[in-house]
Scaffold this motif. Structure first.
Motif, PDB file in Angstrom:
ATOM      1  N   PRO A  20      33.062  37.320  32.259  1.00 18.41           N
ATOM      2  CA  PRO A  20      34.532  36.726  32.537  1.00 18.41           C
ATOM      3  C   PRO A  20      34.206  35.631  33.684  1.00 18.41           C
ATOM      4  O   PRO A  20      32.707  35.699  33.644  1.00 18.41           O
ATOM      5  N   ALA A  21      35.206  34.459  33.274  1.00 22.21           N
ATOM      6  CA  ALA A  21      34.593  33.100  34.101  1.00 22.21           C
ATOM      7  C   ALA A  21      35.745  32.584  35.151  1.00 22.21           C
ATOM      8  O   ALA A  21      35.777  31.695  35.743  1.00 22.21           O
ATOM      9  N   SER A  22      36.495  33.810  35.920  1.00 23.34           N
ATOM     10  CA  SER A  22      37.702  33.509  36.448  1.00 23.34           C
ATOM     11  C   SER A  22      38.282  34.388  36.553  1.00 23.34           C
ATOM     12  O   SER A  22      38.185  35.728  35.871  1.00 23.34           O
ATOM     13  N   PHE A  23      39.155  34.859  37.829  1.00 27.18           N
ATOM     14  CA  PHE A  23      39.812  35.249  38.435  1.00 27.18           C
ATOM     15  C   PHE A  23      40.982  36.260  37.610  1.00 27.18           C
ATOM     16  O   PHE A  23      41.199  37.433  37.078  1.00 27.18           O
ATOM     17  N   ASP A  24      41.569  35.245  36.835  1.00 29.70           N
ATOM     18  CA  ASP A  24      42.663  35.583  35.074  1.00 29.70           C
ATOM     19  C   ASP A  24      41.958  36.201  34.169  1.00 29.70           C
ATOM     20  O   ASP A  24      42.335  36.951  33.882  1.00 29.70           O
ATOM     21  N   ASP A  25      40.185  36.001  34.417  1.00 33.95           N
ATOM     22  CA  ASP A  25      40.243  36.913  32.943  1.00 33.95           C
ATOM     23  C   ASP A  25      39.523  38.306  32.971  1.00 33.95           C
ATOM     24  O   ASP A  25      39.822  39.124  32.586  1.00 33.95           O
ATOM     25  N   LEU A  26      39.878  38.135  34.326  1.00 37.84           N
ATOM     26  CA  LEU A  26      39.320  39.659  34.874  1.00 37.84           C
ATOM     27  C   LEU A  26      40.607  40.576  34.262  1.00 37.84           C
ATOM     28  O   LEU A  26      40.855  42.088  34.208  1.00 37.84           O
ATOM     29  N   LEU A  27      42.256  40.289  34.037  1.00 39.40           N
ATOM     30  CA  LEU A  27      43.282  40.909  33.932  1.00 39.40           C
ATOM     31  C   LEU A  27      43.105  41.289  32.564  1.00 39.40           C
ATOM     32  O   LEU A  27      43.907  41.975  31.720  1.00 39.40           O
ATOM     33  N   LYS A  28      41.889  40.460  31.336  1.00 38.58           N
ATOM     34  CA  LYS A  28      42.296  40.611  30.331  1.00 38.58           C
ATOM     35  C   LYS A  28      41.877  41.059  29.724  1.00 38.58           C
ATOM     36  O   LYS A  28      41.092  42.340  30.251  1.00 38.58           O
ATOM     37  N   PRO A  29      42.675  42.862  28.802  1.00 38.19           N
ATOM     38  CA  PRO A  29      42.461  43.974  28.321  1.00 38.19           C
ATOM     39  C   PRO A  29      40.965  44.236  27.894  1.00 38.19           C
ATOM     40  O   PRO A  29      40.013  45.086  27.980  1.00 38.19           O
ATOM     41  N   GLN A  30      40.122  43.280  27.204  1.00 34.86           N
ATOM     42  CA  GLN A  30      39.038  43.478  26.961  1.00 34.86           C
ATOM     43  C   GLN A  30      37.693  43.175  28.361  1.00 34.86           C
ATOM     44  O   GLN A  30      36.520  43.975  27.787  1.00 34.86           O
ATOM     45  N   TYR A  31      38.534  43.317  29.524  1.00 34.05           N
ATOM     46  CA  TYR A  31      37.458  43.759  30.755  1.00 34.05           C
ATOM     47  C   TYR A  31      38.181  45.285  31.793  1.00 34.05           C
ATOM     48  O   TYR A  31      37.791  45.348  32.534  1.00 34.05           O
ATOM     49  N   LYS A  32      39.061  45.795  31.184  1.00 33.91           N
ATOM     50  CA  LYS A  32      39.488  46.882  31.064  1.00 33.91           C
ATOM     51  C   LYS A  32      38.610  48.211  31.679  1.00 33.91           C
ATOM     52  O   LYS A  32      37.905  48.595  31.413  1.00 33.91           O
ATOM     53  N   ASN A  33      38.989  48.552  32.695  1.00 33.72           N
ATOM     54  CA  ASN A  33      37.931  49.628  33.393  1.00 33.72           C
ATOM     55  C   ASN A  33      36.722  49.280  33.830  1.00 33.72           C
ATOM     56  O   ASN A  33      35.815  50.027  33.957  1.00 33.72           O
ATOM     57  N   LEU A  34      36.021  47.774  34.141  1.00 40.36           N
ATOM     58  CA  LEU A  34      34.703  47.056  34.102  1.00 40.36           C
ATOM     59  C   LEU A  34      34.362  47.325  34.959  1.00 40.36           C
ATOM     60  O   LEU A  34      33.513  47.038  35.704  1.00 40.36           O
ATOM     61  N   LEU A  35      35.278  46.085  36.161  1.00 43.88           N
ATOM     62  CA  LEU A  35      34.883  46.217  37.603  1.00 43.88           C
ATOM     63  C   LEU A  35      35.125  47.413  38.913  1.00 43.88           C
ATOM     64  O   LEU A  35      36.342  48.416  38.797  1.00 43.88           O
ATOM     65  N   VAL A  36      34.499  46.949  39.544  1.00 42.78           N
ATOM     66  CA  VAL A  36      34.806  47.695  40.474  1.00 42.78           C
ATOM     67  C   VAL A  36      34.021  47.446  41.793  1.00 42.78           C
ATOM     68  O   VAL A  36      33.308  45.875  42.149  1.00 42.78           O
ATOM     69  N   THR A  37      35.540  47.607  42.867  1.00 39.63           N
ATOM     70  CA  THR A  37      34.960  46.539  44.161  1.00 39.63           C
ATOM     71  C   THR A  37      35.556  47.151  45.397  1.00 39.63           C
ATOM     72  O   THR A  37      35.865  48.684  45.221  1.00 39.63           O
ATOM     73  N   GLU A  38      34.680  46.728  46.167  1.00 38.36           N
ATOM     74  CA  GLU A  38      34.829  47.637  48.253  1.00 38.36           C
ATOM     75  C   GLU A  38      36.465  47.177  48.241  1.00 38.36           C
ATOM     76  O   GLU A  38      37.381  46.885  48.101  1.00 38.36           O
ATOM     77  N   ASN A  39      36.667  48.640  49.082  1.00 40.85           N
ATOM     78  CA  ASN A  39      38.063  48.718  49.744  1.00 40.85           C
ATOM     79  C   ASN A  39      38.556  47.929  51.036  1.00 40.85           C
ATOM     80  O   ASN A  39      37.202  47.969  52.231  1.00 40.85           O
ATOM     81  N   ALA A  40      39.286  46.669  50.723  1.00 38.38           N
ATOM     82  CA  ALA A  40      39.459  45.852  51.289  1.00 38.38           C
ATOM     83  C   ALA A  40      39.797  45.914  52.807  1.00 38.38           C
ATOM     84  O   ALA A  40      39.688  45.770  54.424  1.00 38.38           O
ATOM     85  N   ALA A  41      40.375  47.725  53.228  1.00 38.42           N
ATOM     86  CA  ALA A  41      39.703  48.000  54.930  1.00 38.42           C
ATOM     87  C   ALA A  41      39.074  48.325  55.542  1.00 38.42           C
ATOM     88  O   ALA A  41      38.896  48.473  56.258  1.00 38.42           O
ATOM     89  N   THR A  42      37.851  48.844  54.864  1.00 38.50           N
ATOM     90  CA  THR A  42      36.712  49.229  55.046  1.00 38.50           C
ATOM     91  C   THR A  42      35.577  48.423  54.635  1.00 38.50           C
ATOM     92  O   THR A  42      34.471  49.109  55.749  1.00 38.50           O
ATOM     93  N   SER A  43      35.578  47.356  53.928  1.00 40.24           N
ATOM     94  CA  SER A  43      34.239  46.391  53.609  1.00 40.24           C
ATOM     95  C   SER A  43      34.492  44.993  53.641  1.00 40.24           C
ATOM     96  O   SER A  43      35.328  44.419  52.826  1.00 40.24           O
ATOM     97  N   SER A  44      33.538  44.768  54.318  1.00 45.54           N
ATOM     98  CA  SER A  44      33.501  43.007  54.514  1.00 45.54           C
ATOM     99  C   SER A  44      33.585  42.134  53.087  1.00 45.54           C
ATOM    100  O   SER A  44      34.090  41.408  52.690  1.00 45.54           O
ATOM    101  N   PRO A  45      33.121  42.623  51.734  1.00 38.27           N
ATOM    102  CA  PRO A  45      32.735  42.121  50.860  1.00 38.27           C
ATOM    103  C   PRO A  45      34.118  42.764  50.043  1.00 38.27           C
ATOM    104  O   PRO A  45      34.900  41.792  49.290  1.00 38.27           O
ATOM    105  N   GLY A  46      34.858  43.679  50.629  1.00 34.45           N
ATOM    106  CA  GLY A  46      36.042  43.584  49.648  1.00 34.45           C
ATOM    107  C   GLY A  46      37.234  43.035  50.416  1.00 34.45           C
ATOM    108  O   GLY A  46      37.433  42.344  49.532  1.00 34.45           O
ATOM    109  N   LEU A  47      36.984  42.821  51.436  1.00 41.01           N
ATOM    110  CA  LEU A  47      37.817  42.203  52.734  1.00 41.01           C
ATOM    111  C   LEU A  47      37.968  40.849  51.407  1.00 41.01           C
ATOM    112  O   LEU A  47      38.621  39.667  51.682  1.00 41.01           O
TER     113      LEU A  47
END
Length: 356
Positions: A153-180
């Motif tokens: 992916p090359a952008s935030f928008d790209d992360l919504l595309k079907p070819q990137y489904k179930n590929l991303l992991v992120t941290e909890n914004a309530a408990t993690s600095s990078p997640g926030l």
């Protein structure tokens, strides 16, 4: 490298200054000891810390207290009887919470004038000292995308595309600095209303949320050394622009190129601060330590230990670091007052949309 502990590898190279250790009230009050409370990713060369100890006459003790978000929250809860003298590791996403809760007392560190003006805050009271900066960004596993003949992916928008489904992991914004930071990056990109719709779509596209960076990067992410060992199956992870050089520098043998890349358009600029804790037992030693954090010696030691950039003008950055982990060219940013006004409500809304 904030909240992304390459400490185990660093320890093998003799880079970590001190192990995590608690401190009793008596130790905190000991005028010959400076106790520093930090997140788990604190690391410094032994020789650099030893030089400070020799010159200042203080012995440094480090108390590592989890991810940055957890450490800040605990420091606020214990501010009347603090665990140490200095807190290192509150960033611009959480700074207003620390200041509003009276976590720090004023002190203007020596060499504050050398700090890049972009990173200076609270100039009227000098309750915190800028120490380092970095970029929170989506990282990708180069091998996965090459094997699947799929462009990353090359952008935030790209992360919504079907070819990137179930590929991303992120941290909890309530408990993690990078997640926030990642949440704030989307708010900066899409606005106060648009980010909510974005996250609804990202959830529908299979984003996985875990508690902290360690789990996301070193367990779930297939591109990291830890993730490969743990058989992680997510080729996209929220981490840092400085993660790729760590994958090269700590590898044996070293690869010619980094096995991971960064989606530059998803980066959010993070600035990390330190401060003298209110009710600190050793204020004189704490001030000396804050001075040390802005010294050229410490600032130039940081990149290959915590994988962050110095804030001191003229501090040299190692070639390996810049070659494999250049700073984002146009990172998303957000004014501190906007973060302060919206952070808690945004996190609450985000949690109801994504986690619950």
């Amino acid at each position: 490298m904030h909240h992304k502990t390459f400490a185990a590898a660093a320890a093998g190279l003799g880079l970590v200054a001190l192990s995590a250790c608690g401190s009793s009230g008596g130790e905190a009050a000991n005028s010959t000891t400076v106790t520093v409370v930090s997140h788990d990713s604190w690391a410094a060369s032994k020789s650099v810390v030893a030089d400070f100890e020799k010159r200042s006459g203080y012995k440094v003790r480090i108390l590592k207290d989890g991810d940055a978000g957890q450490a800040v929250n605990k420091a606020i809860l214990t501010k009347d009887n603090p665990q140490g003298d200095v807190f290192f590791g509150v960033d611009n996403t959480l700074l207003s919470r620390a200041l509003d809760n009276g976590l720090f007392q004023p002190y203007e560190a020596k060499d504050s004038g050398t700090v890049d003006p972009r990173y200076r805050v609270d100039q009227a009271k000098h309750r915190v000292t800028p120490v380092d900066t970095g970029d929170i960004c989506v990282n990708y596993d180069k091998k996965y995308f090459a094997d699947h003949k799929l462009a990353p992916p090359a952008s935030f928008d790209d992360l919504l595309k079907p070819q990137y489904k179930n590929l991303l992991v992120t941290e909890n914004a309530a408990t993690s600095s990078p997640g926030l930071g990642f949440l704030l990056g989307t708010a900066a990109q899409y606005g106060e209303k648009g980010w909510q719709d974005y996250w609804k779509k990202l959830k529908d596209n299979g984003v996985k949320v875990v508690d902290g960076w360690e789990q996301a990067y070193n367990q779930e992410f297939s591109g990291s050394a830890g993730g490969r060992k743990a058989k992680g199956d997510r080729p996209l992870a929220v981490s840092y622009a400085s993660s790729p050089p760590a994958e090269v520098i700590y590898a044996d043998p070293r690869p010619k190129t980094a096995p991971t890349g960064v989606v530059d358009a998803t980066c959010f600029r993070q600035v990390e601060y330190a401060g003298l804790l209110s009710n600190a037992g050793n204020t004189k030693g704490g001030k000396a330590f804050l001075d040390f954090l802005l010294s050229k010696e410490f600032q130039q030691d940081m990149p290959l230990n915590m994988f962050v950039y110095p804030v001191r003008a003229g501090a040299a950055v190692p070639a390996d670091f810049t070659a494999y982990g250049p700073q984002a060219k146009d990172p998303r940013t957000m004014a501190p007052d906007r973060i302060a006004a919206n952070r808690d409500q945004w996190v609450k809304t985000w949690s109801s949309l994504v986690v619950k």
